[in-house]
Design an enzyme around this catalytic site. Structure first.
Site, PDB file in Angstrom:
ATOM      1  N   PHE A 142       0.859  -1.191   0.000  1.00  0.00           N
ATOM      2  CA  PHE A 142       0.000   0.000   0.000  1.00  0.00           C
ATOM      3  C   PHE A 142       0.893   1.237   0.000  1.00  0.00           C
ATOM      4  CE2 PHE A 142      -2.285   3.602   1.597  1.00  0.00           C
ATOM      5  CZ  PHE A 142      -3.463   3.546   0.867  1.00  0.00           C
ATOM      6  N   ASP A 227       9.208   3.039   2.168  1.00  0.00           N
ATOM      7  CA  ASP A 227       8.018   3.838   2.446  1.00  0.00           C
ATOM      8  C   ASP A 227       7.738   3.730   3.951  1.00  0.00           C
ATOM      9  OD1 ASP A 227       5.535   4.917   2.854  1.00  0.00           O
ATOM     10  OD2 ASP A 227       4.603   4.001   1.085  1.00  0.00           O
ATOM     11  N   LYS A 256       2.164  11.388   7.090  1.00  0.00           N
ATOM     12  CA  LYS A 256       1.325  11.119   8.258  1.00  0.00           C
ATOM     13  C   LYS A 256       1.794  11.859   9.513  1.00  0.00           C
ATOM     14  CE  LYS A 256      -1.210   7.197   6.603  1.00  0.00           C
ATOM     15  NZ  LYS A 256      -0.789   6.100   5.733  1.00  0.00           N
TER      16      LYS A 256
HETATM   17  C1  LIG Z   1      -0.984   6.203   4.254  1.00  0.00           C
HETATM   18  C2  LIG Z   1       0.108   5.661   3.443  1.00  0.00           C
HETATM   19  C3  LIG Z   1       0.445   6.231   2.199  1.00  0.00           C
HETATM   20  C4  LIG Z   1      -0.367   7.336   1.546  1.00  0.00           C
HETATM   21  O1  LIG Z   1      -0.428   8.489   2.294  1.00  0.00           O
HETATM   22  P1  LIG Z   1      -1.595   9.575   1.955  1.00  0.00           P
HETATM   23  O2  LIG Z   1      -1.241  10.744   2.799  1.00  0.00           O
HETATM   24  O3  LIG Z   1      -2.890   8.936   2.315  1.00  0.00           O
HETATM   25  O4  LIG Z   1      -1.489   9.855   0.496  1.00  0.00           O
HETATM   26  C5  LIG Z   1       1.540   5.718   1.522  1.00  0.00           C
HETATM   27  N1  LIG Z   1       2.251   4.707   2.029  1.00  0.00           N
HETATM   28  C6  LIG Z   1       1.959   4.119   3.213  1.00  0.00           C
HETATM   29  C7  LIG Z   1       2.808   3.012   3.726  1.00  0.00           C
HETATM   30  C8  LIG Z   1       0.871   4.574   3.949  1.00  0.00           C
HETATM   31  O5  LIG Z   1       0.553   3.966   5.093  1.00  0.00           O
END
Ligand SMILES: *Cc1c(COP(=O)(O)O)cnc(C)c1O
Length: 404
Positions: A142, A227, A256
């Site tokens: 994700f 990520d 985040k």
């Molecule tokens: C939440 C998340 C994203 C995307 O972030 P947004 O601010 O919702 O675009 C990307 N990678 C990971 C691992 C995430 O948990």
């Protein structure tokens, strides 16, 4: 339910695109680990806005920084300098040991920016023929919701009927370094991966996986892009999840909790020349690096360290995990977690995780199911031992019931 609760939910349903299926609670205020609904019922937040509110709801120091900056200057665009960006760069680089920083807004934008940057690096530094760059990603990943990103998702729900998609991505299983070795070829520019797969249900790879991944990437001149949008900034009990294996990514993505939930702030961090290939005019964002975002992020990083939230995530996470493992319930298939990134996977026969989350709501706990059978638990990193114990009592009460 009072009429006001029904109104909020019904009005959302009437006008809003139905791209979410929220638990039936309407929140109106938050403080620390707690949130209150419109009827003043209190809940322990065990989702933290998918880990964006790690510092706790409405942290007073982040709030003060935001208000102060909002009074002075909010947006200049990058056409001009502002007096917050340099300080943000300096502080995030010092905190993470990075050399270069690219500020963006949402997490998905940071992922997109990293993809653009590693491709450009591939063509201009590694010498990959133009248009041939390949990026390796993992099954069940994700990385956000933009078109570029959902194009290499393996979840039919996430990608269904959104194509056609951009080529240049190769999918391998998560947690198996041998498949990475096989997938790398001379055109591979990067391996993009989550240290722990969050949305997939808090999937922790086998010990040693990232050490091998690091070695393979180094040996083949492939950029390791981690990520850490969800795992980073203390969530797993270390500043970055990569530290659990003592490795360093070439490119790290944060988002985040970088703003403590006040504002969308994300960043691409790099330890080498990946970001150096971007020249003026080749990439940008109107809001990226704006002074309000920078002031908020600076305060969010400061309180994370000054208030010992990372260490607290490690100790309270261990307490929470142990407590969950002690619950004797035949609904539970597996409990797993690192720091305050936890999950309870239910036996398929136990019924949908959603039902358990709704029952938890009745006990004053907000948690979110992920996929059919997993309850994800990720409270703010400011949670105390008493609050963990309070939550565990309620999890035990619900998990020993049968909602099948
Ligand atoms: C939440 C998340 C994203 C995307 O972030 P947004 O601010 O919702 O675009 C990307 N990678 C990971 C691992 C995430 O948990």
């Amino acid at each position: 339910m009072s009429s006001s609760v029904i109104d909020f939910i019904a009005t959302e349903a009437r006008f809003g695109a139905r791209n979410y299926e929220p638990i039936g609670v309407v929140l109106s205020r938050g403080e620390g680990v707690w949130v209150w609904d419109t009827e003043d019922n209190r809940y322990l937040d065990c989702l933290s806005a998918y880990s964006a509110v790690s510092q706790g709801h409405c942290h007073p120091k982040i709030l003060a920084a935001m208000v102060e900056q909002a009074h002075r200057l909010t947006l200049t665009s990058r056409a001009f300098h502002n007096d917050q960006l340099a300080l943000f760069y300096e502080e995030i680089a010092a905190l993470t040991g990075s050399h270069k920083v690219l500020p963006m807004n949402s997490g998905a934008e940071a992922v997109e920016s990293a993809i653009k940057s590693v491709r450009k690096w591939g063509y201009e530094v590694k010498g990959v023929p133009d248009g041939q760059a390949e990026i390796i990603v993992c099954a069940n990943n994700f990385h956000g919701r933009t078109l570029g990103v959902v194009g290499f998702s393996t979840d039919p729900e996430t990608r269904g009927h959104f194509g056609p998609f951009a080529p240049g991505f190769k999918v391998i299983p998560f947690g198996n370094a041998a498949t990475l070795a096989e997938a790398i070829n001379p055109n591979t520019v990067a391996f993009l991966v989550e240290p722990i797969q969050g949305e997939a249900g808090v999937v922790i790879p086998p010990a040693g996986y990232f050490t091998e991944v690091r070695e393979l990437c180094t040996a083949n001149n492939v950029m390791l892009v981690l990520d850490e949008i969800q795992t980073g900034l203390g969530r797993t009990g270390k500043l970055l999840a990569e530290q659990h294996e003592g490795i360093e990514a070439d490119v790290t993505l944060l988002g985040k909790a970088l703003s403590g939930g006040f504002y969308p702030v994300s960043a691409v961090l790099s330890n080498n020349d990946v970001l150096g290939t971007l020249r003026p005019g080749q990439h940008g964002s109107t809001f990226g690096g704006n002074p309000l975002a920078c002031a908020v992020a600076r305060a969010a990083m400061r309180v994370l360290v000054e208030e010992g939230m990372i260490e607290n995530a490690a100790s309270q996470g261990a307490r929470f995990l142990e407590g969950l493992k002690d619950i004797r319930a035949n609904t539970i298939r597996e409990v797993r977690g690192r720091g305050l990134m936890l999950a309870v996977e239910l036996h398929p026969e136990a019924g949908r995780a959603r039902r358990y989350c709704e029952a938890l709501q009745g006990k004053g706990i907000l948690a979110k199911d992920t996929h059919e059978h997993t309850i994800r638990i990720a409270p703010p990193l400011v949670i105390t031992s008493d609050q963990v114990d309070w939550a565990l009592e309620r999890f035990a009460a619900i998990l020993t019931q049968d909602f099948s």
